[in-house]
Write an enzyme that holds these catalytic residues in place. Structure first.
Site, short mmCIF file in Angstrom:
data_model
loop_
_atom_site.label_atom_id
_atom_site.label_comp_id
_atom_site.label_asym_id
_atom_site.label_seq_id
_atom_site.Cartn_x
_atom_site.Cartn_y
_atom_site.Cartn_z
N GLU A 1 39.90 39.89 43.20
CA GLU A 1 41.07 40.08 42.35
C GLU A 1 41.76 38.76 42.06
OE1 GLU A 1 43.69 42.80 44.41
OE2 GLU A 1 44.79 41.16 45.33
N TYR B 1 47.36 41.33 36.07
CA TYR B 1 46.51 41.58 37.24
C TYR B 1 45.10 41.91 36.75
CZ TYR B 1 44.40 43.93 41.25
OH TYR B 1 43.55 44.28 42.26
#
Length: 380
Positions: free
Chosen positions: A188, A101
């Site tokens: 993101e 991530y």
């Protein structure tokens, strides 16, 4: 402002990031055609402005054009957390070795930006934070200069593979540049993947933008999908009201964003659940109050309304006239608690005498009365 995954990926690509090839389909026929064009296995992904698409069945792998067609038929029209799927993104499936991530946010508490990294990719970051918080790494930076030293320190930890460091750093630099140049509030990549042949690829993308900076980016404003916008919030903006729809049962009408947030916090503190954020502004007129009532009552969940006004520029008598006019124009069938303090308070309270409105002397008093009314423990 939010955009879809495919739009975020278009931006990523324009900044030179590596991504799988793909196209948008608005029908099963298109999905089948795109799959046939891309060849091999494809992922068919719902395009909505909410998370949890995979868990809801909104992401499917297809090993043939026929399977891609079937997947699109299953996904198009789905309701995912209140959003209807109107298009899907069909892209080549990646041969994944590891997932991570990578995110960048505005850190308001420290007035800077913050990179968030985790070796646990492919799941919601909130889930990782709750179960394995030690796997989330953060470092702060400022929007004018990319933090080479800090980024390199964490880049090697994402995949635990030194050979991937330069690839991760390249993505971080490009994400940072995009974030700063486009006035993002969040960007993101989840997951950021290391493929079996050693490439670092953005397999998913999410970008939110600062609404207050959109005037600088008409090309971003054009990406807005009105089908994904809340109709009440669009109407509120047109009427000069700040409104956000929530899921609770206590309607809130307040003047000033800070007081509105404090009112919602107090409702939660006393065990209630706000149905909305609504700031009628600093120069309210009676018509604004009428419009505010319409927005609040558009939710069938609302069982009681709290009006909390601290009059400065806002005049309490204007609010009172708006409340009275609302009663004439709208069928208001829920109890209302009113707290008026400040400019022209006496005049406002005088106008409301003899009505069915329930007065409150303090915020705590008003919140408790409203919660009790919503729960039916007292009658209006």
């Amino acid at each position: 402002m939010k955009i879809h995954e495919y739009q975020a990926k278009d931006l990523f690509r324009s900044y030179g990031m590596l991504l799988p090839s793909g196209k948008v389909a608005r029908s099963a026929d298109e999905a089948e055609s795109i799959s046939n064009e891309l060849g091999s296995t494809v992922a068919v992904k719902s395009q909505v402005h909410v998370g949890g698409r995979g868990k809801a069945g909104g992401i499917k792998l297809a090993h043939s054009p026929e399977e891609a067609r079937a997947a699109a038929e299953a996904i198009l029209g789905m309701d995912i957390k209140g959003s209807i799927v109107r298009k899907v993104w069909v892209e080549q499936a990646a041969r994944i070795s590891k997932e991570a991530y990578l995110g960048l946010i505005v850190d308001r508490s420290s007035a800077c930006l913050s990179f968030i990294c985790s070796s646990e990719g492919g799941v919601e970051i909130e889930e990782t934070a709750a179960k394995t918080p030690e796997k989330i790494l953060r470092f702060k930076t400022y929007p004018k200069e990319f933090p080479e030293d800090g980024a390199r320190k964490y880049a090697g930890q994402l995949f635990g593979d030194e050979t991937s460091v330069d690839g991760v750093l390249d993505v971080m630099r490009k994400l940072f540049k995009l974030f700063a140049q486009k006035d993002c509030s969040l960007a993101e990549i989840n997951p950021l993947v290391l493929t079996e042949d050693g490439q670092v690829i953005a397999l998913d993308g999410k970008i939110n933008f600062d609404d207050n900076a959109l005037y600088r980016h008409p090309e971003i404003e054009e990406l807005r999908d009105m089908d994904e916008e809340n109709e009440n919030e669009i109407t509120a903006k047109e009427q000069g009201l700040s409104f956000v729809q929530l899921d609770g049962d206590i309607g809130c009408m307040v003047n000033g964003a800070g007081l509105a947030m404090a009112t919602m916090d107090a409702i939660k503190l006393f065990g209630g659940d706000p149905a909305n954020f609504l700031d009628v502004g600093g120069s309210s007129n009676p018509e604004k109050v009428v419009n505010a009532f319409r927005l609040i009552l558009n939710s069938s969940k609302v069982k009681a309304i709290l009006i909390n006004i601290f009059g400065g520029i806002t005049r309490c008598d204007d609010i009172a006239r708006g409340i009275i006019e609302s009663g004439r124009q709208i069928d208001i069938n829920v109890p209302i608690v009113v707290r008026l303090v400040g400019t022209n308070m006496e005049e406002g309270l005088g106008l409301l005498k003899g009505t069915s409105l329930i007065p409150a002397s303090t915020l705590a008093d008003g919140v408790q009365k409203t919660i009790d009314l919503a729960k039916g423990t007292i009658s209006g």
